[in-house]
Design a protein around this motif. Structure first.
Motif, PDB file in Angstrom:
ATOM      1  N   VAL A 235       2.418  -7.661   4.324  1.00 50.52           N
ATOM      2  CA  VAL A 235       2.490  -6.247   3.700  1.00 50.52           C
ATOM      3  C   VAL A 235       3.720  -5.954   3.264  1.00 50.52           C
TER       4      VAL A 235
ATOM      5  N   ALA B 110      -1.816  -0.457  -1.977  1.00 53.91           N
ATOM      6  CA  ALA B 110      -2.977  -0.476  -1.275  1.00 53.91           C
ATOM      7  C   ALA B 110      -3.415  -2.162  -1.334  1.00 53.91           C
ATOM      8  N   THR B 111      -2.892  -2.817  -2.522  1.00 52.45           N
ATOM      9  CA  THR B 111      -3.326  -4.302  -2.709  1.00 52.45           C
ATOM     10  C   THR B 111      -2.413  -5.117  -1.623  1.00 52.45           C
TER      11      THR B 111
ATOM     12  N   CYS C 207      -1.756  -3.843   1.345  1.00 55.21           N
ATOM     13  CA  CYS C 207      -2.408  -3.763   2.589  1.00 55.21           C
ATOM     14  C   CYS C 207      -3.691  -4.630   2.576  1.00 55.21           C
ATOM     15  N   LEU C 208      -4.490  -4.877   1.701  1.00 56.01           N
ATOM     16  CA  LEU C 208      -5.477  -5.802   1.379  1.00 56.01           C
ATOM     17  C   LEU C 208      -5.121  -7.279   1.907  1.00 56.01           C
TER      18      LEU C 208
ATOM     19  N   ILE D 262      -6.285  -0.486   5.570  1.00 62.42           N
ATOM     20  CA  ILE D 262      -5.904   0.243   4.409  1.00 62.42           C
ATOM     21  C   ILE D 262      -6.083   1.689   4.325  1.00 62.42           C
ATOM     22  N   THR D 263      -7.018   2.200   4.761  1.00 60.50           N
ATOM     23  CA  THR D 263      -7.222   3.650   5.100  1.00 60.50           C
ATOM     24  C   THR D 263      -6.068   4.202   5.945  1.00 60.50           C
TER      25      THR D 263
ATOM     26  N   ALA E 241      -2.497   3.850   4.110  1.00 61.56           N
ATOM     27  CA  ALA E 241      -2.489   4.328   2.706  1.00 61.56           C
ATOM     28  C   ALA E 241      -2.556   5.710   2.448  1.00 61.56           C
TER      29      ALA E 241
ATOM     30  N   VAL F 249      -1.327  -0.509   8.762  1.00 59.75           N
ATOM     31  CA  VAL F 249      -2.509  -1.324   8.496  1.00 59.75           C
ATOM     32  C   VAL F 249      -2.947  -2.447   9.858  1.00 59.75           C
TER      33      VAL F 249
ATOM     34  N   LEU G 206      -0.871   5.529  -4.435  1.00 55.62           N
ATOM     35  CA  LEU G 206      -1.925   4.493  -4.212  1.00 55.62           C
ATOM     36  C   LEU G 206      -2.704   4.670  -5.694  1.00 55.62           C
TER      37      LEU G 206
END
Length: 211
Positions: free
Chosen positions: A184, A153-154, A156-157, A126-127, A130, A104, A146
């Motif tokens: 994270v 992913a949350t 990562c956000l 995120i990409t 994840a 991330v 995911l």
């Protein structure tokens, strides 16, 4: 290579090892042979970064040096030699979480380095973190983590938002990256420990087949 580029390269290698071990260990659980396990580990490690670089229209990172292929091979050797230790689910989770967090950071920093806005950097973070796991799960014929209710992913956000906030107050890039990674990791650990999850989208519509 300047100090910042060297720092990013080291982080990327560490993330590659962590994600590769995660993918190889899961492939071993499915009784893949060594080459199959190496392939799954490699796709786990480079998948997200490859998608990121293609979307950003920059040279794909692992095509610039053989190091990523080599450290994935070393990761395979580690799993072969220490499989009795790595069989523990918690250790596998730790490797996956560390790789996720570091990627991330890498995704955000590489995107900002070519002057994209911060919201794009967060998406690319995120990409990077994840998508490798999604490719891994598809290769292993598992439902991608995911897309489950697990906090993935949350996390990562959330790390991206922390990075964004620290960037806004002009914290050093190292502090921004460290805080993002720690966020994270902590959220992933707490989510597993306390069973946190996102609400599940329930389909209440009856189909003719169900009727």
């Amino acid at each position: 290579m300047d100090a910042e580029a060297t720092f990013l390269f080291i982080i990327e290698l560490i993330g590659t090892v962590a994600c590769a071990i995660s993918g190889i260990r899961m492939a071993a659980a499915k009784h893949f042979d060594w080459f199959g396990a190496y392939t799954v580990g490699l796709m786990t490690a480079i998948g997200g970064g490859t998608v990121r670089d293609v979307l950003l229209d920059i040279p794909v990172f692992w095509m610039q040096t053989w190091w990523y292929l080599a450290v994935t091979g070393l990761s395979l050797i580690v799993v072969i030699l220490f499989r009795s230790v790595l069989v523990k689910t918690r250790i596998l989770f730790i490797f996956d979480t560390i790789g996720l967090a570091l990627f991330v950071v890498i995704g955000i920093q590489k995107t900002l380095a070519i002057d994209y806005p911060f919201w794009v950097a967060v998406v690319m973070g995120i990409t990077t973190g994840a998508i490798g796991g999604v490719i891994r799960d598809i290769l292993l014929n598992n439902e991608p983590l995911l897309f489950q209710k697990d906090i993935y992913a949350t996390a990562c956000l959330a790390g991206g938002v922390v990075y964004w906030l620290l960037h806004a107050v002009d914290a050093s890039p190292m502090v921004q990256g460290l805080a993002c990674a720690v966020t994270v990791i902590v959220i992933r650990i707490l989510a597993v420990k306390y069973g946190w999850s996102l609400p599940v989208l329930v389909n209440d519509i009856k189909t003719e087949e169900n009727e």
